[in-house]
Each structure stands twice: as C-alpha cells, then as structure tokens.
Design a protein around this motif. Structure first.
Motif, mmCIF file in Angstrom:
data_model
loop_
_atom_site.group_PDB
_atom_site.id
_atom_site.type_symbol
_atom_site.label_atom_id
_atom_site.label_comp_id
_atom_site.label_asym_id
_atom_site.label_seq_id
_atom_site.Cartn_x
_atom_site.Cartn_y
_atom_site.Cartn_z
ATOM 1 N N SER A 316 -78.790 -36.068 7.335
ATOM 2 C CA SER A 316 -78.501 -37.161 6.178
ATOM 3 C C SER A 316 -79.354 -37.020 4.974
ATOM 4 C CB SER A 316 -78.825 -38.633 6.934
ATOM 5 O OG SER A 316 -78.147 -39.013 7.912
ATOM 6 N N ALA A 317 -80.396 -36.299 5.017
ATOM 7 C CA ALA A 317 -81.349 -36.058 4.127
ATOM 8 C C ALA A 317 -80.737 -34.939 3.190
ATOM 9 C CB ALA A 317 -82.654 -35.676 4.738
ATOM 10 N N LEU A 318 -80.095 -33.797 3.875
ATOM 11 C CA LEU A 318 -79.450 -32.955 3.174
ATOM 12 C C LEU A 318 -78.196 -33.594 2.491
ATOM 13 C CD1 LEU A 318 -79.693 -30.019 5.859
ATOM 14 C CD2 LEU A 318 -80.850 -30.319 3.894
ATOM 15 N N LEU A 319 -77.498 -34.271 2.991
ATOM 16 C CA LEU A 319 -76.355 -34.906 2.442
ATOM 17 C C LEU A 319 -76.845 -35.792 1.010
ATOM 18 C CD1 LEU A 319 -74.199 -36.339 5.233
ATOM 19 C CD2 LEU A 319 -73.712 -34.322 3.676
ATOM 20 N N PHE A 320 -77.985 -36.335 0.989
ATOM 21 C CA PHE A 320 -78.559 -37.181 -0.029
ATOM 22 C C PHE A 320 -78.934 -35.947 -1.240
ATOM 23 C CE2 PHE A 320 -81.927 -39.310 -1.979
ATOM 24 C CZ PHE A 320 -81.318 -40.476 -2.555
ATOM 25 N N LEU A 321 -79.223 -34.914 -0.840
ATOM 26 C CA LEU A 321 -79.743 -33.961 -1.903
ATOM 27 C C LEU A 321 -79.204 -33.781 -3.200
ATOM 28 C CD1 LEU A 321 -81.538 -31.249 0.103
ATOM 29 C CD2 LEU A 321 -82.691 -32.733 -1.398
ATOM 30 N N PRO A 322 -77.740 -33.854 -3.029
ATOM 31 C CA PRO A 322 -76.894 -33.600 -4.198
ATOM 32 C C PRO A 322 -77.387 -34.887 -5.461
ATOM 33 C CG PRO A 322 -75.395 -33.406 -2.466
ATOM 34 C CD PRO A 322 -77.054 -33.733 -1.835
ATOM 35 N N TRP A 323 -77.478 -35.940 -4.980
ATOM 36 C CA TRP A 323 -77.916 -36.955 -5.844
ATOM 37 C C TRP A 323 -79.006 -36.453 -6.820
ATOM 38 C CZ3 TRP A 323 -76.141 -42.393 -5.346
ATOM 39 C CH2 TRP A 323 -76.498 -43.268 -6.336
ATOM 40 N N PRO A 324 -80.150 -36.456 -6.440
ATOM 41 C CA PRO A 324 -81.297 -35.955 -7.221
ATOM 42 C C PRO A 324 -81.077 -34.392 -7.883
ATOM 43 C CG PRO A 324 -81.900 -35.916 -5.015
ATOM 44 C CD PRO A 324 -80.878 -36.608 -4.901
ATOM 45 N N ALA A 325 -80.352 -33.611 -7.212
ATOM 46 C CA ALA A 325 -80.072 -32.498 -7.955
ATOM 47 C C ALA A 325 -78.943 -32.521 -8.964
ATOM 48 C CB ALA A 325 -79.147 -31.744 -6.827
ATOM 49 N N GLY A 326 -78.246 -33.501 -9.048
ATOM 50 C CA GLY A 326 -77.394 -34.067 -10.174
ATOM 51 C C GLY A 326 -78.192 -34.388 -11.204
ATOM 52 N N CYS A 356 -68.024 -44.079 -11.750
ATOM 53 C CA CYS A 356 -66.954 -43.697 -11.032
ATOM 54 C C CYS A 356 -67.573 -43.088 -9.729
ATOM 55 C CB CYS A 356 -66.393 -42.572 -12.077
ATOM 56 S SG CYS A 356 -65.529 -43.027 -13.279
ATOM 57 N N GLY A 357 -68.648 -42.400 -9.733
ATOM 58 C CA GLY A 357 -69.234 -41.994 -8.476
ATOM 59 C C GLY A 357 -69.293 -42.871 -7.446
ATOM 60 N N LEU A 358 -69.836 -44.112 -7.794
ATOM 61 C CA LEU A 358 -69.890 -45.285 -6.791
ATOM 62 C C LEU A 358 -68.953 -45.785 -6.135
ATOM 63 C CD1 LEU A 358 -72.641 -47.132 -8.397
ATOM 64 C CD2 LEU A 358 -73.022 -45.877 -6.391
ATOM 65 N N VAL A 359 -67.535 -45.537 -7.102
ATOM 66 C CA VAL A 359 -66.375 -46.169 -6.597
ATOM 67 C C VAL A 359 -65.753 -45.048 -5.556
ATOM 68 C CG1 VAL A 359 -63.943 -46.467 -7.280
ATOM 69 C CG2 VAL A 359 -65.642 -47.703 -8.459
ATOM 70 N N LEU A 360 -66.147 -43.893 -6.052
ATOM 71 C CA LEU A 360 -65.477 -42.775 -5.076
ATOM 72 C C LEU A 360 -66.395 -42.739 -3.683
ATOM 73 C CD1 LEU A 360 -65.125 -39.663 -7.542
ATOM 74 C CD2 LEU A 360 -63.296 -41.155 -6.141
ATOM 75 N N TRP A 371 -68.386 -31.745 2.554
ATOM 76 C CA TRP A 371 -68.224 -31.298 1.173
ATOM 77 C C TRP A 371 -67.749 -32.454 0.415
ATOM 78 C CZ3 TRP A 371 -63.644 -32.064 -1.164
ATOM 79 C CH2 TRP A 371 -62.596 -32.072 -0.477
ATOM 80 N N ASP A 372 -66.866 -33.234 0.740
ATOM 81 C CA ASP A 372 -66.530 -34.386 0.007
ATOM 82 C C ASP A 372 -67.663 -35.513 -0.253
ATOM 83 O OD1 ASP A 372 -64.704 -36.028 -1.110
ATOM 84 O OD2 ASP A 372 -63.761 -36.891 0.793
ATOM 85 N N VAL A 373 -68.579 -35.735 0.670
ATOM 86 C CA VAL A 373 -69.712 -36.589 0.624
ATOM 87 C C VAL A 373 -70.464 -35.965 -0.705
ATOM 88 C CG1 VAL A 373 -71.482 -37.582 1.476
ATOM 89 C CG2 VAL A 373 -69.486 -37.363 2.934
ATOM 90 N N VAL A 374 -70.689 -34.718 -0.437
ATOM 91 C CA VAL A 374 -71.655 -33.922 -1.400
ATOM 92 C C VAL A 374 -70.936 -33.941 -2.949
ATOM 93 C CG1 VAL A 374 -72.515 -31.710 -2.069
ATOM 94 C CG2 VAL A 374 -72.596 -32.448 0.184
ATOM 95 N N ALA A 375 -69.783 -33.715 -3.021
ATOM 96 C CA ALA A 375 -69.000 -33.947 -4.417
ATOM 97 C C ALA A 375 -69.250 -35.388 -4.921
ATOM 98 C CB ALA A 375 -67.735 -33.563 -4.085
ATOM 99 N N ARG A 376 -69.052 -36.434 -4.294
ATOM 100 C CA ARG A 376 -69.215 -37.733 -4.800
ATOM 101 C C ARG A 376 -70.739 -38.065 -4.947
ATOM 102 N NH1 ARG A 376 -64.170 -40.683 -1.982
ATOM 103 N NH2 ARG A 376 -62.750 -39.026 -1.186
ATOM 104 N N SER A 377 -71.645 -37.840 -4.227
ATOM 105 C CA SER A 377 -72.924 -37.948 -4.485
ATOM 106 C C SER A 377 -73.522 -37.092 -5.514
ATOM 107 C CB SER A 377 -73.920 -37.612 -3.159
ATOM 108 O OG SER A 377 -73.373 -38.464 -2.203
ATOM 109 N N LEU A 378 -72.928 -35.943 -6.004
ATOM 110 C CA LEU A 378 -73.456 -35.058 -6.880
ATOM 111 C C LEU A 378 -73.066 -35.998 -8.213
ATOM 112 C CD1 LEU A 378 -74.746 -32.691 -8.198
ATOM 113 C CD2 LEU A 378 -72.338 -31.539 -7.963
#
Length: 480
Positions: A316-326, A356-360, A371-378
């Motif tokens: 879960s922590a890894l899936l969350f990383l794209p947000w701060p990475a963005g 848009c990201g939140l709606v997705l 990969w889908d979760v990562v893209a939307r979080s990013l």
C-alpha cells in the motif's frame, strides 16, 4: 545557481546567506514531516513497549497535533515582537530537547507530555517558515523557493514511511526521536548565523485575551475532528457524538469571541486587515478546501488498498508513492512559472488536474491493476504539485512584508485544519456506512468511494475560490 545569485535591486539576503537560511528552514521542515509520518507507523510498537492500549497510544500522535494547532496563531503574532531568528531558534531548541525527552520517556504520560512540548516547538518553527523564506529571498524568486519547499515536503512524505519502517525493523522506536537531536543542532547553527533578526523594536502589548481565545477555538476544532476520526468505521456512539458537539460548540463560541476581540483590540493577535485583500482571503479559502480534499484522500486510500484490494501495508505504501512523486516532479516548475505568470491561473489549472485524478480514483474498478492505481494517483500528485506552491506564493505576496509572519501563520492554520477536517469527514462517512447487514469489505468500499467523491467536491469548491481571484484581478485592472 540563480537562487543564490544577486541582481541589482534585489531585496532579501546576499546569495550565500540565503543558502544557509534555506538549509536551516528546510532541515526543520524535513524533521517535522518525518516526525509526523514515522510516529504514526510506530504507534503499535510504542503501545507494546509501554504496555498500553492502541487507543491510548493514539494520543502520542494527537497530543503533538493538538498543541501545535493551538499555538499556531500565537507564534505568528510573536514573530513580529521577537523576530524570526529568536522565535525560530527557541522553537527549534524546544523541539530538539523534547525529542530527546521523547526518546528517554518510560511511560505514556511522560511521552505524551514530551510530544505536547514537541508540538509547541514545531508550531513555532513551521508557522513562520514560509515567512522566513519570503524575507530571505528576493520577490522575483519567491515562487521558485516555495516550489522547492513543496518538493522537499513531498519527498519527505514519500521517503518517511519507508525509512521509518526500515529503522523500526532494526532499532527501537526511541531512535525515531533521537535522530532529531543532531539534525536540530545543525539547523540551530545555520539559523543563528543566517536567519535575520528583528529589524525594529515592537513594544506593543501582547494580546493575551486573543491568544487564549485562539487556542481554545483551534483546540476545540481539533478535538471535535478527532472524536469523529477515531470511530474506526464503527457506528458513532452517543458519547462520541456528545463530545464532538461539545468541543465544536466551545470552538464556535471561542471563535465568535475571538473575532469580536480582534476587531476591538488596539494590538490584535491576528490583524483582520490582512483579510481585506480579496486575493489573500480567496487563496486561503482555496488552500483550506484543497487540504480538506487531500486529508480525506490520504485517509481513504489506505482503506481502499488494504481492506478492499487486499494489499499488504508495504504494498500500500508503494502504491501511495506516485502521489508525492507527482508533486516532486511538478512543484519546482510550477513555482518557477508562478514567478513569471499569474499564480492564480497556474494553481487553478493544477486544481482541475487534481479534481480529474480524484474522480478517476473514485471510478477505479473492483479489481484494479496496480499500474492503473499508480497512474491515477500520479495524476493527483501532479495536479496538487501544480497548485500548491503558486497558491502559497499568492497568499504571501498579497500582504504587506511586515505582515508576512501573520500570513505564514494563516497558511499553516488552514493546512492543519483542512487535513484534520478531511480526516474527520472520512470518520463520519465510515461510521454512517457501518451497517450490520453489509459485509465489512462492502462497507469500506462504499465508504472509500463516497470519501473520494466528497474529496472531488471539495476540490471543485477550491476551483471556484481560485477562479474568483481571476475575476477580482480583472476588476482591479479594469480602466476607470
């Protein structure tokens, strides 16, 4: 590097001194972000070590938040009287010494007491950090340095859980606090050398009545939010509801008295005249709504990843990383653009991307691929990174320089309370969807979806506030 080069007519400090002051502020910012993140991870270990219940151990986290929130407005006012360097050094010293006290604590009461002191020290430094950066750097570079500050916060947010988890696997929880001691000593040396002191004496009486009322108001709001956010998906009991309502009423009464007091006071704790600037007030409302949205999402996503999708805490922590990475990818560039173009336009574009990201995220399928979760979080992180530093620049640049400390305090207050309110809203939604007839996974999936849609709605409100600044700007430039 342009950040440390000087041009004719530049305000602020010479280039080399800017570097030392920036290092001091950013070291303390990193300490604060790291401390807040890893302590939450360490709560189970702390509870076992001190032989207390997990519910009781939560106050190790809440105590810090409560004391920090209650003193933010007070320190914003003290900055004008003590000067940035003195207040920053005192706050840093208290934070560092109380960190050592946390590491040496052998009971929950002692640890909570040290965390309360740590929160006060953290509030003293973080409430004036943006104002220090505005004082140190010339106005032409303000957006750029705020963008770097946002990048640092995002990077620290991303790294802290991983680094904290690694430390906890090899060391005891006390070392999470010990690490602040050498960092605090380095930051103190840099701060005493480079951060400007008080430029002129301010001998006006301090507004003690306003200070007490502000502490009661802000503390009441935090306690009311905490009462809901700790429901853990269970139905809200009558005692919890009564406590939350009582805290909310106390905060409301104190808030009304505070505003009345500030209007009448000869030397108010928080000069209400700074809110006469429509652009400042709208930027503050924009920030509040966006941090409510971010607070809701940060609480909802772990439930989605772990309880609904079945991922481990580490995954879960890894899936969350794209947000701060963005945010890391975009924030410096957004800050640089805000020095050249309208910050309101840039932040509005960022909020639209964020929405848009939140709606997705809210529309994620039942069995989403990683990969889908990562893209939307990013996408959410990119939008928030595009919004944050330009909006902060807008707040700081639309008040007089002598009111920078107050503006910085307001920025810290709306960020803190936006995140707290977002957390509380998720608690309410989790409680409202707790139905015995529904399976736990279905309940939490429903609660997460509702929370994400509510976060998207809060972001739309932020967009409305942000776009209103453009109309205000057009009125200001309309020929008479």
């Amino acid at each position: 590097m342009e950040l440390f080069s000087s041009k004719p007519g530049d305000d602020g400090l010479p280039g080399r001194e800017r570097g030392f002051a920036m290092a001091a502020v950013m070291t303390v910012t990193t300490m604060g972000v790291f401390d807040g993140s890893v302590v939450n991870i360490a709560l189970p270990q702390i509870a076992r070590s001190l032989n207390v219940s997990p519910a009781a151990a939560v106050w190790v986290s809440n105590g810090y938040l409560l004391s920090a929130a209650m003193t933010l407005a007070i320190f914003a006012a003290l900055a004008a009287r003590l000067g940035f360097r003195t207040l920053f050094a005192l706050g840093l010293g208290l934070f560092t010494l109380s960190s050592l006290g946390c590491a040496l604590s052998s009971s929950l009461a002692a640890l909570t007491g040290m965390r309360l002191l740590q929160g006060i020290g953290g509030a003293a430094t973080l409430s004036i950090a943006p104002a220090i950066l505005r004082t140190v750097f010339p106005s032409r570079l303000l957006g750029r340095i705020l963008g770097l500050n946002a990048l640092l916060i995002a990077a620290s947010t991303a790294i802290a859980p991983v680094l904290g988890g690694a430390m906890l696997s090899a060391l005891s929880w006390q070392w999470l606090f010990v690490i602040n001691v050498p960092l605090g000593a380095i930051a103190m040396a840099l701060a005493l050398r480079a951060i400007p002191g008080r430029s002129e004496a301010v001998n006006k009486p301090f507004d003690f009545v306003g200070a007490i009322l502000s502490a009661v108001m802000l503390g009441g709001l935090i306690l009311a939010a905490s009462a809901f956010s700790q429901s853990d998906g269970q139905e809200v009991t009558s005692s919890t509801l009564t406590a939350a309502v009582a805290y909310g009423l106390v905060a409301l009464i104190a808030g009304g008295m505070f505003i009345r007091c500030q209007r009448r006071a000869a030397n108010p704790l928080l000069p209400l005249e700074i809110f006469r600037s429509a652009r400042f007030s709208l930027a503050a409302l924009t920030s509040l709504a966006s941090f409510i949205s971010q607070g809701m999402t940060f609480v909802a996503l772990p439930f989605l990843f772990q309880s609904v999708y079945g991922y481990s805490a580490f995954a879960s922590a890894l899936l969350f990383l794209p947000w701060p990475a963005g945010i890391v990818l975009v924030a410096p560039h957004a800050g640089r653009l805000a020095d050249r173009y309208s910050p309101a336009i840039i932040s509005s574009v960022g909020l639209c991307i964020f929405a848009c990201g939140l709606v997705l995220l809210a529309l994620l399928p039942e069995h989403a691929q990683p990969w889908d979760v990562v893209a939307r979080s990013l996408l959410c992180g990119i939008g928030f990174g595009c919004f944050q530093s330009p909006n902060n620049r807008e707040m700081l640049s639309n008040v007089a320089r002598e009111h920078s400390g107050y503006a910085s305090g307001v920025l810290a207050i709306v960020r803190t309370f936006g995140q707290c309110l977002g957390t509380a809203f998720v608690g309410v939604i989790l409680s409202a969807t707790a139905q015995p007839a529904l399976k736990n996974v279905i309940q939490q999936d429903l609660a997460v979806r509702l929370s994400l849609w509510a976060a998207a709605f809060a972001t739309v409100m932020a967009i409305v506030f942000s776009i209103s600044r453009l109309r205000d700007r057009a009125k200001q430039h309309k020929p008479v």
